[in-house]
Design a protein around this motif. Structure first.
Motif, PDB file in Angstrom:
ATOM      1  N   SER B 112      65.213  77.931  42.726  1.00 57.52           N
ATOM      2  CA  SER B 112      63.974  78.710  42.682  1.00 57.52           C
ATOM      3  C   SER B 112      63.275  78.691  44.031  1.00 57.52           C
ATOM      4  O   SER B 112      62.817  79.722  44.523  1.00 57.52           O
ATOM      5  N   LEU B 113      63.207  77.503  44.635  1.00 63.63           N
ATOM      6  CA  LEU B 113      62.511  77.406  45.913  1.00 63.63           C
ATOM      7  C   LEU B 113      63.261  78.133  47.006  1.00 63.63           C
ATOM      8  O   LEU B 113      62.677  78.853  47.808  1.00 63.63           O
ATOM      9  N   LEU B 114      64.579  77.941  47.010  1.00 61.76           N
ATOM     10  CA  LEU B 114      65.393  78.584  48.047  1.00 61.76           C
ATOM     11  C   LEU B 114      65.185  80.093  47.989  1.00 61.76           C
ATOM     12  O   LEU B 114      64.950  80.742  49.012  1.00 61.76           O
ATOM     13  N   ILE B 115      65.241  80.646  46.793  1.00 59.21           N
ATOM     14  CA  ILE B 115      65.171  82.107  46.698  1.00 59.21           C
ATOM     15  C   ILE B 115      63.754  82.617  46.877  1.00 59.21           C
ATOM     16  O   ILE B 115      63.538  83.634  47.527  1.00 59.21           O
ATOM     17  N   SER B 116      62.778  81.899  46.335  1.00 60.88           N
ATOM     18  CA  SER B 116      61.425  82.446  46.507  1.00 60.88           C
ATOM     19  C   SER B 116      61.022  82.353  47.979  1.00 60.88           C
ATOM     20  O   SER B 116      60.191  83.126  48.432  1.00 60.88           O
ATOM     21  N   ASN B 117      61.632  81.441  48.728  1.00 60.94           N
ATOM     22  CA  ASN B 117      61.333  81.397  50.151  1.00 60.94           C
ATOM     23  C   ASN B 117      61.911  82.585  50.912  1.00 60.94           C
ATOM     24  O   ASN B 117      61.511  82.852  52.034  1.00 60.94           O
ATOM     25  N   PHE B 118      62.867  83.300  50.304  1.00 62.31           N
ATOM     26  CA  PHE B 118      63.329  84.532  50.946  1.00 62.31           C
ATOM     27  C   PHE B 118      62.201  85.542  50.969  1.00 62.31           C
ATOM     28  O   PHE B 118      62.066  86.319  51.902  1.00 62.31           O
ATOM     29  N   ALA B 119      61.394  85.523  49.911  1.00 62.83           N
ATOM     30  CA  ALA B 119      60.284  86.469  49.848  1.00 62.83           C
ATOM     31  C   ALA B 119      59.183  86.067  50.823  1.00 62.83           C
ATOM     32  O   ALA B 119      58.530  86.915  51.399  1.00 62.83           O
ATOM     33  N   PHE B 120      58.963  84.771  50.987  1.00 63.14           N
ATOM     34  CA  PHE B 120      57.948  84.325  51.934  1.00 63.14           C
ATOM     35  C   PHE B 120      58.656  84.071  53.258  1.00 63.14           C
ATOM     36  O   PHE B 120      58.923  85.022  53.965  1.00 63.14           O
ATOM     37  N   ALA B 121      59.010  82.849  53.585  1.00 65.40           N
ATOM     38  CA  ALA B 121      59.827  82.629  54.779  1.00 65.40           C
ATOM     39  C   ALA B 121      60.514  81.279  54.664  1.00 65.40           C
ATOM     40  O   ALA B 121      59.965  80.338  54.126  1.00 65.40           O
ATOM     41  N   GLN B 122      61.737  81.254  55.169  1.00 64.48           N
ATOM     42  CA  GLN B 122      62.407  79.968  55.255  1.00 64.48           C
ATOM     43  C   GLN B 122      61.858  79.257  56.480  1.00 64.48           C
ATOM     44  O   GLN B 122      61.552  79.880  57.471  1.00 64.48           O
ATOM     45  N   GLY B 123      61.727  77.953  56.388  1.00 64.38           N
ATOM     46  CA  GLY B 123      61.224  77.219  57.530  1.00 64.38           C
ATOM     47  C   GLY B 123      61.699  75.793  57.445  1.00 64.38           C
ATOM     48  O   GLY B 123      62.515  75.467  56.575  1.00 64.38           O
ATOM     49  N   PRO B 124      61.179  74.933  58.315  1.00 62.13           N
ATOM     50  CA  PRO B 124      61.627  73.533  58.289  1.00 62.13           C
ATOM     51  C   PRO B 124      61.293  72.867  56.967  1.00 62.13           C
ATOM     52  O   PRO B 124      61.819  71.809  56.654  1.00 62.13           O
ATOM     53  N   TRP B 125      60.409  73.497  56.207  1.00 59.53           N
ATOM     54  CA  TRP B 125      59.997  72.878  54.942  1.00 59.53           C
ATOM     55  C   TRP B 125      60.945  73.195  53.787  1.00 59.53           C
ATOM     56  O   TRP B 125      60.900  72.548  52.768  1.00 59.53           O
ATOM     57  N   THR B 126      61.843  74.203  53.972  1.00 61.51           N
ATOM     58  CA  THR B 126      62.668  74.638  52.844  1.00 61.51           C
ATOM     59  C   THR B 126      63.430  73.502  52.159  1.00 61.51           C
ATOM     60  O   THR B 126      63.327  73.336  50.947  1.00 61.51           O
TER      61      THR B 126
END
Lengths: 551, 232, 290
Positions: B112-126
């Motif tokens: 869920s986090l990996l994919i929802s970060n596609f909508a926002f942005a991937q970063g060092p926090w992913t």
């Protein structure tokens, strides 16, 4: 060569006394195109699922099924996966992955093919089905028809010997449906793949089928070539006659000694042959002289609606206007993507047109408070009944919408009217598609609307259920109904007024009879079949009546 | 088939060994870059679950159900952004853990986090977020299996969900902030970061309590119906 | 972005390794010269890969950079050269400021690399990478990506259908998500059936993807690893050492390892630019000939 051999198959679901399948005996030859028809709940789908091992339902079963002479149960998973293809009803739910190319390759990946084989077969399939243009797309960008074609292609990529289709076109619009069925026919003719299909658009599959199997209550009641099946049903005086293609219905309705027609073309020449030497006594039905539509009291009045989804999008509605008289059943027909559904949404305030005005019951819609509008005034029956369901039982669904002191009795009365009483304690997802549609209708009606809007209400319904649905609608007195639909036959039979929607606006409006007898393509099969003889016969009954009078 | 699964085991073992080696090397020579070290540690923490999940021959239904629940978590995050104090993602991931077991909870948290970060942005926090929400699903699953939380104890379940956020999800994400800040500023005290993260975590926890209170019984009930109906 | 750049067309696995490697290089560089060289190169790379529009973000980056650099001495008071004191004697040192400037350069470089990562590694490519290492996870990713927009539509449909029902915000959300749960799980069961019908789980899986390993990919991969290792070796040999606190001491030009490391680093970060520019030049020449 025999492909499938079903011997004495009986089956009943767990916790059910009733036999879902009752002593089925059927032999299917290689390369045959078989259509299985019957009203919903007759066991068609259950039978098809028995031909595909991984989805065979569990329950009590006797009898056996042979595939290529060996029992189907002993076949290993891999062989059956590639040899027997199965296309399901809902185009959306069958899709597994997010990309078209991945979906095409999915089956081959499961079979463990190596990359080069998959590449070749995927390329082959994409070219055969004309998918190459959308090969790289996300599946979510595809239309319903494209999705179903993709499902078909991804199954054909595994090169099955048998293709089983369970009402593959029930969720598609007419044009996509006939494209799909033509592709099926092409596969059958060009590749020799055996086709076993259930379908309720018999008009389009009857003439293409080698054999037709009719089921009722889990039994096969007729089986044979399309024409002999018609004879058989007529002889049994079975209700299924009403589901036959229009020309056959007219033929049996008139009662003629000539050869039975199946297609509209055959129907036309049959009419010619039958009536050629006779002078026509009457070639038109009396028109009810209806009042001018513009002089009646309007329930809905929309004037010059303009709408677009985003600021930079194209206009979807371009000055669409409508006047729906009180108490009438008003139908809007038209192709896909012309803006019909948007029009409906802007009438009930879900979409707000940027120009133009909507009056509901003589009062501007913007003047209504939300609860005022939806309580006892306006209701929208959505296309997909499941989108209305939130509760655990049908009863709770209905209670949710009922209000006031007579809640319980209102619900009971409505359930009675829509024939839902025995289903009240079932879960809304455990009942059949037709029952879900009735539940949705009952739920919407419990809000006691004076005006009912319906979006594509007959989608996925079989002919019997359409009749029943129409009966329920007719019983609703004092309710104005506005529906958008692709279903020409339904509109012709039951609507008072019909409008053609095209390019963001209503092009023409007339009474159903005048509307359809004026069109030459966009009209019912009965009209297309008889227009060279009769001036304004629109439904089967019309043609039958005129034929009888002229004989 | 045997050979393939053996090969995979070897590959996974090799990967883990390699990861540990890389860890040691970085720790030794990497200018003590805590962020990189921590991230590698987090990834090592996720590997065993992923490997276990890959090694087991999963049923079609299991895979689909995990995907369905992850998609629900993501969609609810996107669709209800407007409803105030309603952050349903952690809650739905915990419900997944309760309904389908700790592993499923962990995986759906990560996905869920990996994919929802596609909508926002991937970063060092992913990776950290993936791990944090994975743990949330995992812990909820464990507690459910132990009978500590379930759909009948509506309030207890909701509160424990909040505690999971405060104890696991928040601190793990704060650790990544700490490492990043530490790398940036040097000499940052961890307590300062954890304390400054507390309000955010408290809001998140409260939102999770609300979510679980509202959604846990009806969602679990519906999931159970499906389980019974389809004999899962 | 309508057209993919040449660098975007290399094998995702190689691309992934390259970007992660670049991040690692950045994070281990606290040498000021190297740090600013890396910042400059990543900035070039970012502009080259993501297009000129990002130049508009440049002022913002500068502001972030200033704030980050200036804030370091606030937290970190060690260092010999005191520039000024504030809050009654708290020192603001030159060493800490320099250290902050280098660290901020590193931070900005990493952020830029994440920007490149977000542009390069589309979900499709991530699934390709996962599919190779962890097929089940890859499949789940792909399915979730399919479900998310599909569910979004369904939520819209349900809330539209419930238009006629007045209800509070929270009960609306609860009802909607409960309905979604049933609907999506029922649909999921059909999806699982469809997977089984197409042979899922009947044996070992093959793999298909639209990406392949070409010679160019191998060359890029080889260069990536070679240059990365070169930098690392030089670093271990002390070629990139720098100490800021208590006083500044930096390895300079006279150290051979420093020179090698710098060259390798700049070359490493130039790989995408070289690929993109070569491609553009090739096209230009082809068009001239035609």
């Amino acid at each position: 060569m025999v492909h499938f051999e079903i011997k004495g198959l009986s089956f009943s679901y767990p916790n059910s006394e009733k036999k879902a399948l009752d002593n089925i005996n059927l032999t299917i030859k290689k390369g045959e195109y078989i259509t299985i028809c019957g009203r919903s709940g007759s066991g068609k789908t259950t039978l098809l699922k028995h031909l595909k091992k991984p989805i065979t339902p569990s329950g009590k079963r006797t009898g056996e099924i042979l595939f290529d002479g060996a029992p189907l149960e002993e076949m290993d998973l891999k062989t059956q996966a590639s040899a027997i293809g199965y296309v399901m009803q809902n185009p959306d739910n069958q899709i597994v992955t997010d990309k078209v190319w991945h979906e095409l390759a999915f089956g081959l990946e499961s079979l463990g093919c190596d990359t080069n084989t998959i590449r070749l077969k995927v390329a082959e399939m994409a070219s055969y089905f004309g998918i190459q243009d959308w090969f790289h797309k996300n599946v979510n960008e595809l239309s319903g028809g494209q999705k179903q074609l993709l499902n078909l292609a991804s199954i054909m990529a595994m090169q099955p010997q048998v293709l089983i289709c369970d009402e593959p076109t029930s969720q598609l619009d007419p044009i996509a449906a006939s494209d799909f069925l033509q592709t099926i026919k092409k596969i059958n003719l060009e590749l020799g793949t055996t086709i076993i299909m259930t379908e309720h658009r018999l008009e389009e599959v009857f003439h293409a089928s080698d054999r037709v199997v009719v089921m009722e209550e889990g039994k096969i009641i007729a089986c044979g070539e399309p024409k002999t099946v018609g004879e058989e049903l007529k002889k049994q005086n079975n209700k299924m006659v009403a589901a036959l293609p229009t020309p056959m219905q007219i033929y049996y309705g008139v009662g003629s000694s000539l050869q039975c027609p199946i297609t509209v073309r055959e129907g036309r020449s049959w009419l010619d042959d039958m009536l050629s030497d006779k002078k026509l006594k009457r070639d038109r039905l009396p028109e009810q002289d209806s009042q001018d539509i513009n002089e009646q009291a309007p329930a809905i009045f929309a004037k010059e609606l303009w709408y677009r989804y985003g600021k930079n999008d194209k206009d979807v509605l371009k000055g669409a206007s409508v006047l729906v008289p009180k108490g009438s059943l008003y139908a809007i027909v038209g192709g896909n993507g012309t803006g019909k559904s948007t029009f409906l949404k802007s009438i009930c305030g879900i979409c707000r047109p940027y120009s133009g005005k909507v009056k509901i019951d003589g009062k501007n819609i913007t003047k209504y408070k939300s609860e005022e509008l939806f309580r006892n005034c306006l209701a929208l029956l959505p296309q997909d009944p499941q989108s209305l369901f939130v509760k655990k039982t049908v009863r709770e669904e209905l209670l949710e919408m009922a209000a006031g002191q007579n809640q319980e009795s209102d619900v009971m009365a409505m359930a009675e009217k829509c024939e839902l009483t025995p289903l009240l304690d079932r879960h809304p997802y455990d009942i059949s598609g037709g029952e879900q549609q009735r539940t949705a209708l009952a739920k919407v009606l419990l809000a006691k609307p004076k005006i009912l809007l319906m979006d594509e209400p007959t989608k996925g319904m079989d002919n019997f259920f359409k009749q029943e649905f129409a009966r329920i609608l007719k019983e609703l007195k004092d309710i104005t109904i506005l529906m958008v639909s692709h279903d020409i036959e339904f509109c012709a039979k039951y609507a008072d007024y019909v409008s053609m929607f095209f390019d963001g606006g209503i092009i023409t409006t007339n009474t159903a009879r005048r509307f359809f007898s004026g069109n030459s393509f966009y009209t019912t099969s009965a009209n297309r079949m008889s227009r060279h003889m009769f001036a304004n016969a629109v439904t089967e009954e019309d043609v039958i009546e005129l034929c009888r009078e002229n004989l | 088939m045997q050979g393939k699964s053996l090969k995979r085991t070897v590959v996974y073992t090799a990967m883990i060994v390699l990861a540990v080696l890389v860890l040691i090397i970085f720790w030794k020579f990497g200018n003590r870059n805590h962020y990189v070290f921590g991230t590698l540690l987090v990834i090592c923490g996720m590997l065993p679950v992923i490997c276990g999940f890959e090694k087991k021959r999963s049923q079609a239904r299991e895979i689909v159900l995990i995907s369905v629940m992850s998609a629900l978590a993501i969609v609810s995050r996107m669709a209800f952004a407007i409803v105030p104090h309603f952050k349903p993602m952690a809650g739905i991931i915990m419900i997944t853990g309760m309904a389908f077991g700790p592993t499923a909870g962990f995986i759906s948290g990560m996905i869920s986090l990996l994919i929802s970060n596609f909508a926002f942005a991937q970063g060092p926090w992913t990776p950290w977020q993936m791990f944090a929400f994975g743990i949330a699903g995992f812990v909820a699953g464990l507690l459910y299996d132990k009978g500590i939380i379930n759909e009948k104890k509506r309030i207890v379940t909701a509160i424990i969900g909040g505690i999971i956020v405060v104890l696991f999800v928040g601190p793990i994400m704060d650790t990544s902030t700490f490492f990043l800040a530490d790398g940036m500023m040097g000499d940052v005290t961890p307590w300062a970061i954890y304390l400054s993260g507390l309000p955010v975590n408290a809001v998140h926890a409260a939102a999770t309590v609300v979510t679980l209170f509202l959604l846990c019984p009806p969602m679990l009930e519906r999931i159970n119906r499906i389980k019974v109906k389809y004999e899962i | 972005m309508s057209k993919e750049t040449a660098f975007a067309q290399i094998n995702p696995m190689v691309c992934f390794i390259y970007i992660i490697g670049a991040m690692a290089l950045c994070m281990f560089t606290i040498h000021p010269v190297a740090g600013f060289a890396v910042l400059f190169m990543t900035l070039l790379c970012y502009v080259n890969v993501c297009g000129r529009v990002v130049l508009k973000k440049l002022p913002l980056l500068l502001v972030v950079y200033m704030i980050l650099s200036l804030s370091n001495p606030v937290f970190n008071t060690r260092g010999e050269t005191i520039l000024f004191t504030y809050f009654g004697g708290r020192p603001f040192t030159l060493e800490a400021l320099c250290y902050g400037m280098v660290l901020s350069a590193m931070f900005i470089s990493v952020m830029l690399l994440f920007g490149i990562y977000n542009r390069m590694m589309t979900s499709e490519k991530l699934i390709y990478i996962f599919g190779g290492l962890a097929p089940n996870m890859g499949l789940i990713l792909s399915m979730v990506l399919r479900f998310v927009p599909h569910y979004g539509n369904q939520i819209k449909k349900i809330s539209m259908a419930r238009h006629i029902k007045e209800e509070g915000k929270y009960s609306k959300v609860t009802n909607l998500l409960s309905a979604m749960t049933t609907w999506s799980l029922e649909a999921g069961i059909v999806t699982a059936d469809s997977m089984k019908c197409r042979g899922y789980g009947c044996g070992k899986r093959g793999r298909f993807s639209i990406y392949s390993f070409k010679r160019k990919d191998i060359v890029v991969l080889f260069l990536t690893i070679l240059l990365f290792l070169t930098v690392m070796v030089c670093r271990v040999k002390g070629g990139l050492d720098a100490v800021f606190i208590p006083h500044i001491k930096i390895i300079g030009r006279d150290n051979i390892y420093f020179v090698i490391a710098m060259c390798a680093m700049v070359l490493y970060l130039a790989i995408p630019i070289v690929i993109n520019v070569t491609e553009a030049v090739k096209w230009y020449i082809l068009r001239l000939k035609a």
